[in-house]
Design a protein around this motif. Structure first.
Motif, PDB file in Angstrom:
ATOM      1  N   ARG A   1      43.912  33.984  45.983  1.00 39.63           N
ATOM      2  CA  ARG A   1      44.587  33.767  44.660  1.00 39.63           C
ATOM      3  C   ARG A   1      45.952  34.754  44.440  1.00 39.63           C
ATOM      4  O   ARG A   1      45.593  35.812  44.883  1.00 39.63           O
TER       5      ARG A   1
ATOM      6  N   LEU B   1      52.541  41.560  34.886  1.00 40.58           N
ATOM      7  CA  LEU B   1      51.165  40.828  34.696  1.00 40.58           C
ATOM      8  C   LEU B   1      51.305  39.522  35.409  1.00 40.58           C
ATOM      9  O   LEU B   1      50.123  38.933  35.400  1.00 40.58           O
TER      10      LEU B   1
ATOM     11  N   VAL C   1      45.763  40.271  28.065  1.00 42.62           N
ATOM     12  CA  VAL C   1      45.729  39.768  29.588  1.00 42.62           C
ATOM     13  C   VAL C   1      45.346  40.877  30.492  1.00 42.62           C
ATOM     14  O   VAL C   1      44.649  40.461  31.487  1.00 42.62           O
ATOM     15  N   ALA C   2      45.835  41.959  30.236  1.00 46.49           N
ATOM     16  CA  ALA C   2      45.571  43.092  31.223  1.00 46.49           C
ATOM     17  C   ALA C   2      44.135  43.467  31.418  1.00 46.49           C
ATOM     18  O   ALA C   2      43.576  43.546  32.483  1.00 46.49           O
TER      19      ALA C   2
ATOM     20  N   ARG D   1      38.153  40.807  35.438  1.00 43.00           N
ATOM     21  CA  ARG D   1      38.030  40.134  36.731  1.00 43.00           C
ATOM     22  C   ARG D   1      38.196  40.783  38.161  1.00 43.00           C
ATOM     23  O   ARG D   1      37.365  40.589  38.800  1.00 43.00           O
ATOM     24  N   LEU D   2      38.993  41.629  38.187  1.00 43.54           N
ATOM     25  CA  LEU D   2      39.149  42.488  39.236  1.00 43.54           C
ATOM     26  C   LEU D   2      38.016  43.188  39.677  1.00 43.54           C
ATOM     27  O   LEU D   2      37.604  43.290  40.836  1.00 43.54           O
TER      28      LEU D   2
ATOM     29  N   PRO E   1      51.272  37.421  38.381  1.00 48.62           N
ATOM     30  CA  PRO E   1      50.598  37.462  39.670  1.00 48.62           C
ATOM     31  C   PRO E   1      51.852  36.900  40.724  1.00 48.62           C
ATOM     32  O   PRO E   1      52.383  36.148  40.254  1.00 48.62           O
TER      33      PRO E   1
ATOM     34  N   ARG F   1      48.009  37.449  43.069  1.00 51.28           N
ATOM     35  CA  ARG F   1      47.531  38.841  42.248  1.00 51.28           C
ATOM     36  C   ARG F   1      48.733  39.469  42.019  1.00 51.28           C
ATOM     37  O   ARG F   1      49.766  39.360  42.439  1.00 51.28           O
ATOM     38  N   THR F   2      48.499  40.355  40.854  1.00 49.91           N
ATOM     39  CA  THR F   2      49.294  41.154  40.491  1.00 49.91           C
ATOM     40  C   THR F   2      49.398  42.406  41.379  1.00 49.91           C
ATOM     41  O   THR F   2      48.543  42.728  42.357  1.00 49.91           O
TER      42      THR F   2
ATOM     43  N   GLU G   1      48.019  46.087  35.930  1.00 48.07           N
ATOM     44  CA  GLU G   1      47.404  46.195  34.522  1.00 48.07           C
ATOM     45  C   GLU G   1      47.537  47.459  33.718  1.00 48.07           C
ATOM     46  O   GLU G   1      47.922  47.384  32.568  1.00 48.07           O
TER      47      GLU G   1
ATOM     48  N   ARG H   1      41.380  41.465  30.307  1.00 45.65           N
ATOM     49  CA  ARG H   1      41.034  40.504  31.055  1.00 45.65           C
ATOM     50  C   ARG H   1      41.077  40.364  32.511  1.00 45.65           C
ATOM     51  O   ARG H   1      40.117  40.271  33.485  1.00 45.65           O
ATOM     52  N   SER H   2      42.307  40.828  33.068  1.00 44.15           N
ATOM     53  CA  SER H   2      42.524  40.879  34.517  1.00 44.15           C
ATOM     54  C   SER H   2      41.790  42.127  35.266  1.00 44.15           C
ATOM     55  O   SER H   2      41.221  41.992  36.308  1.00 44.15           O
TER      56      SER H   2
END
Length: 196
Positions: free
Chosen positions: A8, A191, A59-60, A66-67, A193, A10-11, A16, A62-63
């Motif tokens: 996937r 943010l 967004v940050a 997830r990370l 990716p 990624r940033t 973040e 949530r990311s």
């Protein structure tokens, strides 16, 4: 077919936290430098800034969640051994740059005030904040920081030009409000990716 966490996009590492820091400072620029605007103008600036920062924060976070879950899942028994730790993205070089920036901000603002031109403080802040992104771009190996550095530094220089052009009312707009929106925009960009 859904992408696996390994493939996937990624940033960048630390994007973040960096986006939250940059976005917070962008919003702070707007709050401080829109105080002389009309009520409607300030309301529009503040509403836009708050919505932008709120989006960045959601967004940050949530990311980050997830990370963290992906890392926990991928962590092997070998990685759990004592002494095996990943280097944090905000290491010694980052903190040295931030320290130099803080000293330059404080010293420059004091000098400008002692010369009787405190209104140039915001132009100086934008100039120093902008130039520190050149160093951060080198440390983090992120070319987009050089773009940010150039734009915010130019906003700072624009404030000095407004002063020498006898238009000091434009200093908080050019060096403050525009810089604030630039920081918010780049925080959003951080943010997005990137393909590995």
């Amino acid at each position: 077919m859904p992408e696996s966490p390994a493939t996937r996009p990624r940033t960048a590492e630390g994007a973040e936290i960096g986006a939250l820091i940059g976005g917070a400072f962008g919003l702070l620029f707007l709050i401080i430098n829109s105080s002389s605007f009309s009520s409607l103008g300030r309301t529009l600036v503040m509403a836009t800034g708050i919505i932008a920062f709120g989006t960045i924060a959601v967004v940050a976070v949530r990311s980050l969640v997830r990370l963290r879950a992906e890392r926990r899942q991928a962590m092997s028994a070998e990685d759990r051994e004592p002494g095996r730790r990943r280097e944090p993205p905000f290491g010694r070089a980052y903190w040295i740059i931030v320290l130099i920036e803080a000293i330059a901000l404080f010293a420059g603002a004091r000098v400008l005030s002692s010369l009787g031109h405190p209104e140039l403080g915001v132009a100086w802040v934008a100039f120093v904040v902008g130039t520190h992104f050149y160093a951060l771009g080198y440390v983090f190996k992120l070319n987009r920081f050089h773009v940010l550095a150039t734009v915010v530094t130019l906003c700072g220089i624009g404030g000095f030009i407004a002063f020498f052009a006898a238009a000091p009312a434009f200093i908080p707009v050019i060096s403050g409000v525009i810089s604030g929106f630039v920081l918010l925009a780049f925080a959003m960009w951080a943010l997005i990716p990137a393909e590995r």
